[in-house]
Enzyme design. Structure first.
Site, PDB file in Angstrom:
ATOM      1  N   SER A  80      -2.122  24.505  13.781  1.00  0.00           N
ATOM      2  CA  SER A  80      -2.992  25.148  14.765  1.00  0.00           C
ATOM      3  C   SER A  80      -4.430  24.685  14.573  1.00  0.00           C
ATOM      4  CB  SER A  80      -2.926  26.676  14.624  1.00  0.00           C
ATOM      5  OG  SER A  80      -1.621  27.140  14.902  1.00  0.00           O
ATOM      6  N   GLU A  99     -10.077  26.158  13.068  1.00  0.00           N
ATOM      7  CA  GLU A  99      -9.722  26.428  11.678  1.00  0.00           C
ATOM      8  C   GLU A  99      -9.487  25.132  10.912  1.00  0.00           C
ATOM      9  OE1 GLU A  99      -5.107  27.464  11.321  1.00  0.00           O
ATOM     10  OE2 GLU A  99      -6.142  28.927  12.549  1.00  0.00           O
ATOM     11  N   ARG A 119      -7.986  34.027   8.004  1.00  0.00           N
ATOM     12  CA  ARG A 119      -8.286  32.587   7.809  1.00  0.00           C
ATOM     13  C   ARG A 119      -9.589  32.370   7.038  1.00  0.00           C
ATOM     14  NH1 ARG A 119      -4.011  33.435   9.219  1.00  0.00           N
ATOM     15  NH2 ARG A 119      -2.786  32.509  10.879  1.00  0.00           N
TER      16      ARG A 119
END
Length: 301
Positions: free
Chosen positions: A220, A290, A171
């Site tokens: 997410s 994130e 990520r």
């Protein structure tokens, strides 16, 4: 930007545009300036005419993004619905522009008998966003496929770059400052069309069964800590269905925060903070979100 300059552009330029129309959470304040380019060449012209100090935010489908209620002083460039070419090349390679939705990439490649990109059907964003954060799911990551990227700088100049020019991790992608992805070339493998399509259908069915796909969310919220899952930690901390205002931790998947219909960006940000604090207290694990949080706080009163 002067009126005579605007006439040279072929895209759509808006002033004072509500970002709630352009984020998957359906929240966000006003962007001072909003531009949807006609294509990469039009984008280059637009960027070449922006003041050098202008803040620029790139938005695709607006997933993985929280725009605060106070809005944005700079310019938003939106690639969703434009810059959406998918071109099949030789040697099982595919060129994809930044505005193409990741699930579309998976479907097009499957129809062409090209495999290894099926996991992209589970990423609720555009290819540009996937490149910027090395998005992934089902054990695969975007940059595992990338052999070349095309970028544009804030002067409108185009560049060709390779993965070895970037710092790539889970990520995380870091490269040249003030350059943005406009396209990439993916290296895939020849495979069976029907098998690839079945895999995509299976992935999508699993996603629908396990994620709140029918409610506004941003994908997410937190990265998975090494050796564990954010969703497991959040659920084990008793946080499912926890709400702040109209924002709630999903009952279906604890690493998703949903807008039940009345949430503000402030509600969502406060709930993110509450989840982080509680998981830290219960598990002694510091979750890292994130989701990209941008913009100004709303001024009360």
């Amino acid at each position: 930007m002067m009126a005579e300059t605007r006439q040279q552009l072929r895209g759509i330029l808006k002033q004072d545009e509500s970002m709630s129309r352009h984020t998957s959470w359906r929240v966000g304040g006003i962007a001072k300036q909003f531009y949807q380019p006609a294509d990469i060449n039009d984008l280059a012209m637009f960027l070449s005419q922006l003041p050098g100090e202008e803040q620029v935010l790139w938005v695709g489908l607006g997933s993985n993004l929280l725009v605060r209620d106070g809005g944005l002083d700079g310019t938003v460039i939106c690639t969703s619905g434009v810059m959406n070419q998918v071109q099949i090349l030789d040697n099982n390679q595919v060129r994809v522009e930044a505005g193409v939705a990741c699930p579309k990439v998976a479907r097009v490649c499957a129809r062409e008998g090209l495999t290894n990109s099926e996991f992209l059907c589970g990423i609720p964003g555009t290819m540009g966003g996937a490149l910027a954060m090395n998005a992934g799911c089902l054990g695969s990551e975007t940059w595992n496929l990338v052999v070349q990227v095309e970028t544009i700088d804030r002067h409108g100049n185009l560049h060709i770059r390779t993965p070895d020019e970037y710092e790539i991790a889970y990520r995380h992608v870091a490269g040249k400052k003030d350059e943005w992805f406009v396209a990439c070339v993916l290296q895939l493998q020849a495979g069976d069309k029907e098998d690839a399509s079945k895999t995509i259908k299976s992935y999508l069915a699993r996603r629908s069964a396990t994620q709140p796909t029918q409610q506004p969310n941003a994908g997410s919220v937190f990265r998975n800590p090494e050796g564990d899952y954010a969703a497991r930690l959040i659920e084990a901390a008793g946080l499912k269905n926890t709400c702040v205002g109209g924002a709630c931790v999903s009952e279906k998947h604890a690493n998703f925060i949903i807008n039940t219909g009345t949430a503000t960006a402030s509600d969502i940000e406060a709930l993110i903070a509450k989840v982080k604090e509680t998981v830290s207290q219960v598990h002694n694990v510091d979750l890292i979100h994130e989701v990209h949080i941008v913009g100004k706080e709303a001024v009360n009163g």
